[in-house]
Design a protein around this motif. Sequence first.
Motif, PDB file in Angstrom:
ATOM      1  N   ALA A 188       0.827  -1.215   0.000  1.00 47.23           N
ATOM      2  CA  ALA A 188       0.000   0.000   0.000  1.00 47.23           C
ATOM      3  C   ALA A 188       0.856   1.259   0.000  1.00 47.23           C
ATOM      4  CB  ALA A 188      -0.943  -0.008   1.208  1.00 47.23           C
ATOM      5  N   ILE A 189       1.854   1.324   0.898  1.00 48.94           N
ATOM      6  CA  ILE A 189       2.674   2.533   0.951  1.00 48.94           C
ATOM      7  C   ILE A 189       3.627   2.594  -0.237  1.00 48.94           C
ATOM      8  CG2 ILE A 189       2.495   2.632   3.460  1.00 48.94           C
ATOM      9  CD1 ILE A 189       5.437   1.785   3.600  1.00 48.94           C
ATOM     10  N   THR A 190       3.962   1.451  -0.819  1.00 47.50           N
ATOM     11  CA  THR A 190       4.784   1.463  -2.031  1.00 47.50           C
ATOM     12  C   THR A 190       4.031   2.121  -3.173  1.00 47.50           C
ATOM     13  OG1 THR A 190       6.018  -0.509  -1.384  1.00 47.50           O
ATOM     14  CG2 THR A 190       5.968   0.023  -3.727  1.00 47.50           C
ATOM     15  N   ILE A 191       2.755   1.769  -3.314  1.00 48.11           N
ATOM     16  CA  ILE A 191       1.937   2.397  -4.354  1.00 48.11           C
ATOM     17  C   ILE A 191       1.927   3.901  -4.178  1.00 48.11           C
ATOM     18  CG2 ILE A 191      -0.398   2.639  -5.271  1.00 48.11           C
ATOM     19  CD1 ILE A 191      -0.866  -0.299  -4.555  1.00 48.11           C
ATOM     20  N   THR A 192       1.642   4.358  -2.958  1.00 50.62           N
ATOM     21  CA  THR A 192       1.496   5.793  -2.737  1.00 50.62           C
ATOM     22  C   THR A 192       2.830   6.534  -2.865  1.00 50.62           C
ATOM     23  OG1 THR A 192       1.744   5.497  -0.349  1.00 50.62           O
ATOM     24  CG2 THR A 192      -0.475   5.444  -1.222  1.00 50.62           C
ATOM     25  N   ASN A 193       3.902   5.952  -2.351  1.00 51.05           N
ATOM     26  CA  ASN A 193       5.191   6.644  -2.419  1.00 51.05           C
ATOM     27  C   ASN A 193       5.750   6.677  -3.834  1.00 51.05           C
ATOM     28  OD1 ASN A 193       6.556   7.469   0.382  1.00 51.05           O
ATOM     29  ND2 ASN A 193       5.230   5.711   0.732  1.00 51.05           N
ATOM     30  N   ILE A 194       5.615   5.571  -4.553  1.00 53.82           N
ATOM     31  CA  ILE A 194       6.098   5.570  -5.935  1.00 53.82           C
ATOM     32  C   ILE A 194       5.315   6.575  -6.775  1.00 53.82           C
ATOM     33  CG2 ILE A 194       6.182   4.205  -8.058  1.00 53.82           C
ATOM     34  CD1 ILE A 194       7.035   1.825  -6.419  1.00 53.82           C
ATOM     35  N   THR A 195       4.011   6.620  -6.573  1.00 56.02           N
ATOM     36  CA  THR A 195       3.221   7.579  -7.349  1.00 56.02           C
ATOM     37  C   THR A 195       3.552   9.017  -6.956  1.00 56.02           C
ATOM     38  OG1 THR A 195       1.405   7.255  -5.756  1.00 56.02           O
ATOM     39  CG2 THR A 195       1.306   6.006  -7.817  1.00 56.02           C
ATOM     40  N   ASP A 196       3.784   9.258  -5.664  1.00 56.76           N
ATOM     41  CA  ASP A 196       4.189  10.604  -5.243  1.00 56.76           C
ATOM     42  C   ASP A 196       5.544  10.976  -5.844  1.00 56.76           C
ATOM     43  OD1 ASP A 196       1.950  11.233  -3.729  1.00 56.76           O
ATOM     44  OD2 ASP A 196       2.730  10.311  -1.918  1.00 56.76           O
ATOM     45  N   ILE A 197       6.487  10.049  -5.784  1.00 55.22           N
ATOM     46  CA  ILE A 197       7.816  10.323  -6.341  1.00 55.22           C
ATOM     47  C   ILE A 197       7.718  10.592  -7.834  1.00 55.22           C
ATOM     48  CG2 ILE A 197      10.045   9.255  -6.865  1.00 55.22           C
ATOM     49  CD1 ILE A 197       9.787   7.797  -4.127  1.00 55.22           C
ATOM     50  N   LEU A 198       6.952   9.767  -8.543  1.00 58.69           N
ATOM     51  CA  LEU A 198       6.778   9.977  -9.983  1.00 58.69           C
ATOM     52  C   LEU A 198       6.101  11.305 -10.278  1.00 58.69           C
ATOM     53  CD1 LEU A 198       5.732   6.487 -11.397  1.00 58.69           C
ATOM     54  CD2 LEU A 198       7.770   7.805 -11.970  1.00 58.69           C
ATOM     55  N   SER A 199       5.076  11.624  -9.482  1.00 60.52           N
ATOM     56  CA  SER A 199       4.340  12.864  -9.692  1.00 60.52           C
ATOM     57  C   SER A 199       5.268  14.062  -9.634  1.00 60.52           C
ATOM     58  CB  SER A 199       3.227  12.990  -8.639  1.00 60.52           C
ATOM     59  OG  SER A 199       2.511  14.180  -8.805  1.00 60.52           O
ATOM     60  N   PHE A 200       6.131  14.097  -8.627  1.00 60.18           N
ATOM     61  CA  PHE A 200       7.039  15.234  -8.495  1.00 60.18           C
ATOM     62  C   PHE A 200       8.207  15.138  -9.465  1.00 60.18           C
ATOM     63  CE2 PHE A 200       4.914  15.299  -4.306  1.00 60.18           C
ATOM     64  CZ  PHE A 200       4.440  16.596  -4.357  1.00 60.18           C
ATOM     65  N   ALA A 201       8.621  13.931  -9.813  1.00 60.71           N
ATOM     66  CA  ALA A 201       9.680  13.790 -10.818  1.00 60.71           C
ATOM     67  C   ALA A 201       9.212  14.340 -12.160  1.00 60.71           C
ATOM     68  CB  ALA A 201      10.089  12.324 -10.952  1.00 60.71           C
ATOM     69  N   ILE A 202       7.948  14.092 -12.485  1.00 62.26           N
ATOM     70  CA  ILE A 202       7.388  14.633 -13.726  1.00 62.26           C
ATOM     71  C   ILE A 202       7.330  16.150 -13.651  1.00 62.26           C
ATOM     72  CG2 ILE A 202       5.268  14.766 -15.105  1.00 62.26           C
ATOM     73  CD1 ILE A 202       4.836  11.773 -14.245  1.00 62.26           C
ATOM     74  N   SER A 245       0.524  22.936  -6.585  1.00 65.22           N
ATOM     75  CA  SER A 245      -0.499  22.278  -5.783  1.00 65.22           C
ATOM     76  C   SER A 245      -1.233  21.214  -6.581  1.00 65.22           C
ATOM     77  CB  SER A 245      -1.485  23.323  -5.253  1.00 65.22           C
ATOM     78  OG  SER A 245      -0.824  24.284  -4.448  1.00 65.22           O
ATOM     79  N   ILE A 246      -1.466  21.463  -7.862  1.00 67.51           N
ATOM     80  CA  ILE A 246      -2.147  20.481  -8.709  1.00 67.51           C
ATOM     81  C   ILE A 246      -1.281  19.238  -8.871  1.00 67.51           C
ATOM     82  CG2 ILE A 246      -2.950  20.022 -11.056  1.00 67.51           C
ATOM     83  CD1 ILE A 246      -3.858  22.979 -11.131  1.00 67.51           C
ATOM     84  N   ILE A 247       0.034  19.442  -9.059  1.00 63.55           N
ATOM     85  CA  ILE A 247       0.956  18.301  -9.151  1.00 63.55           C
ATOM     86  C   ILE A 247       0.889  17.488  -7.865  1.00 63.55           C
ATOM     87  CG2 ILE A 247       3.398  17.659  -9.267  1.00 63.55           C
ATOM     88  CD1 ILE A 247       3.805  20.090 -11.106  1.00 63.55           C
ATOM     89  N   MET A 248       0.854  18.181  -6.720  1.00 64.34           N
ATOM     90  CA  MET A 248       0.751  17.481  -5.440  1.00 64.34           C
ATOM     91  C   MET A 248      -0.554  16.710  -5.339  1.00 64.34           C
ATOM     92  SD  MET A 248       2.255  20.170  -2.641  1.00 64.34           S
ATOM     93  CE  MET A 248       0.971  21.357  -2.948  1.00 64.34           C
ATOM     94  N   SER A 249      -1.632  17.320  -5.800  1.00 66.24           N
ATOM     95  CA  SER A 249      -2.948  16.708  -5.639  1.00 66.24           C
ATOM     96  C   SER A 249      -3.051  15.394  -6.407  1.00 66.24           C
ATOM     97  CB  SER A 249      -4.047  17.676  -6.093  1.00 66.24           C
ATOM     98  OG  SER A 249      -4.046  17.850  -7.498  1.00 66.24           O
ATOM     99  N   ILE A 250      -2.305  15.271  -7.507  1.00 65.66           N
ATOM    100  CA  ILE A 250      -2.336  14.017  -8.265  1.00 65.66           C
ATOM    101  C   ILE A 250      -1.785  12.881  -7.419  1.00 65.66           C
ATOM    102  CG2 ILE A 250      -1.400  12.815 -10.280  1.00 65.66           C
ATOM    103  CD1 ILE A 250      -1.412  15.497 -11.749  1.00 65.66           C
TER     104      ILE A 250
END
Length: 930
Positions: free
Chosen positions: A380-394, A824-829
């Motif tokens: 569960a936390i892998t999903i959320t952390n990877i998506t957060d990392i990708l979101s900000f990397a993008i 903020s929009i990038i964060m919200s994703i």
Amino acid sequence: MGYNSVEPFVRELFEWYAPVAHRLRWPMIILPLIVSACCSVGFIRMNELRIDDPAFVFTPSDARWRRELQTFSDTWPLKETKFLPGKSFEMKRFINILVKAKDGGNILREPILKEIQMLNQWLMYNISIPTDDRKFNLTYQDLCMSYDWECMANEHIEMLLQRHKVGRVIDLSYPRGGNQDTPVYLGTTLGDVQLYKTNHTVQEAKITQLFYFLKQEDEIVARYSSDLSYAVERFLLKVYSSDLLKISFAHYQSLQDGLDENADRFVPNFVVSFTSLALYALVFSFCLRRAPQKGLDMIRSKPWLAVAGLSTTLMSLTSGFGFLMILGYNYNVINTIIPFLIIAIGIDDMFIMVACWEQTNPNLGVIERMQATLAHAGVAITITNITDILSFAIGCITDLPGIQLFCLYTCVSVAFCYVYQLTFFCGALAISGNAEEERRHCIFLYRVPEGKYLPSTVEAKCSEEHGKSSRVYPENLKQYHRTCTKSNSLSDFSDIASNLSSSSSGSNILSPSKSCQSLPSVSAGVPTMPYAHIVTSTAHAEPSMIIKWIGEKFGPFLLQDSMRALATFVFIIYLSIAMYGCVNFREGLNPGNLVTNDHYIARYFEDIKHFWKAGPQLHVAVLAPPDLIDKNNRDALMNVVASFENTPYTMGREGTVFFLLEYFNYLEQLNAEVEDTERIWKTKLKSWLKYTGGASQWDCDIRWNETTGDFSAYRFQIAMQNIIEPNQHKLAAKTLREIADSQPFHIEIYYEAFPFADQYLIILPATIQNVGISLLCMTVVSILLVPSLPSGVIIFVSIVSINIGVFGYMTLWGVNLDAVSMISIIMSIGFAVDLSAHIIYAFVTSHGDSKERVIGALEALGWPIFQGASSTILGISVLYTVDAYIILTFFKTIWLTMMIGAIHGLFFIPVLLSFIPIGFFRIPKSSELH
């Protein structure tokens, strides 16, 4: 047939990792502390790497205005002893004061003008700063940029005082006044002007400007100029008062100081926020004992684990920031927002981990409980952390340096947070698990005597049930029914083990139709059984009161037909309003929004709009001048001028200042025949340029070829209008640049607000690009880590729905689409993935039909989802008290994301899942964990 995702491999990896984490628990705590301490060295370079220049932070790194400014700076470099206001764009030391009448009336009244003149004289002669050796006091007269060593003295005030005399010599037509020989541009000195209808001369004006330009080329002198700017600031803020005038002002450092003030205000807010979240986490780290011994369970409670979770966020911030500063990456004031995000992410992960631990069987050993915890929470936390990392990397690919730096620092900090969750926090979890198994006090860690606190285990519940009547589970919880027995031997479970080992499908669950036996105590010394994590998942301890309420009351209530119909209706209303907001969004970051509303420069930016309405000058450079002897060239050049004059954002011929137009007027006055000869267009023109009354300003506009004596470049100014709002700035820049690009003679243009216009031009396409790429990546990650392809599609739909809601309601809440809200929009994703993927993953890994899985998912992760969202809202609520656009935009967007995301995770998504037949999801049996 189920979709073959990577989730089983990730789960198996975490099951393998759990014993390793337990065995190396102390190194896993000590090493992150050492890494954090080493990375903290980078903070020594913080001031060196800090960049708060708004032009750098909020405009694209390859923005066109940079090239345009460089062209004008190279062609017309700043000369401190040949300086005329409005002819250079390199001023880095200046003071600008906007003056209005206190009664809001005409500032051309004589008492008002005399008061303005008195203020002007005081600032020029009476404010001083000492030299380093204290031997001299320097005034504006010592530090001003001058023309032939004479300071500019805001002569327009004296001209206006003497207008009854000047009127006979100089005409006050607007925006270009003066006579045919010496034009005087009034558009930048008078604002909110009303003209006489008969002759279009100035009748009244509501605002005027005072300009003070200070030397900057020598480093020491530039420092003295800066000191004088602050001396004037102190005088105007703390000393000056007038019964007639109302002023606003800015100097070169004002906007940067305002940004720094935002950062300063973040510090106490962060302390309050972190303290609130710490208290929140600590309060919920305590467990209550069940009847007959009510009160705090001082064995199962884990306040030190909450401290470890909070420490994880602080360590990840220290490591992420320090590491990047060691590498030399610039730091920007917007990065002060990041701590709030990392705390939100870290605490959310902590709640998930603790919730999964609490749902394991307390009769099992610590290693087995950690295996069961990480098998579920780890994914569960892998999903959320990877998506957060990708979101900000993008977000790092955005061509706005401020957003790049923000996303880079956040991405690295989230990565450290994830690593520390799996090392430092897992080590703390193993230690706290050992303490619980050894019956140690949760705070003071001494051993608690047997019988002082009855353990809240399945055994205790069994003994209670054997002494009383058996517990009757509601229909939706029959799958969790456990039949208690007196036997505690492993032989009682031989049938279970054989069933599991012979299962051809590799199922990791006990069939709901079979009777579950009460589980034996398993010590930490017993080797891990192949099915230990499975037993933990099903025969867990009696649910807590909140989880029981969710399973017995909230879940069934939510799945009633009437509630599902209401949810559908509410979702349609929600989406309709959100779409309305999305369609009516506004673009642009007003410069005044970069500072707090009570900062003095905020009023300056509000007042300067009077001049943006009409009067600012567009500078047009002709870098490949034509031969003026040829009439066709002259006509083509006049067509260039006319093309700039005839737009919705320019004021026409009456606002153009061009030496060639004045020369035409001069020839017309002489009744001279306009011949195509060198005598008219070289000899006579050069003589006129040298001796005319406007010679000084033409000298600043023209560059000569020293070899041939011809023009190498010259420029003219066009009066602009209707550029008040950000969208008008954007459209004006786009229109005027298109005109420049379509002209001959190599035309370049520039206006001081072009840096902001370039941000407005890029923000929408950059947002669409980032959101599109982020959604694609988030969907791929979700599909890979959630063992059901249709579930991945539902996660994508949920993310889109949440982001439409955030963007739409953000607009309705008064937030523009700009560099700040784009962050903020990038964060919200990323957060949208967190809140939707958790509940869907819990749904997929539950068992039963769709409705049973919804209830199981709500029981498993409904409460930690609520805790994560509510703790984040609690943590950022303190920001609502700060009257600053940047801070409020962050607060509004994160508040909307968490609120809308929580409503989706706990209301809309469960209802949606309950409508769909379970066969649609194609869930493999091996994925059912609880």
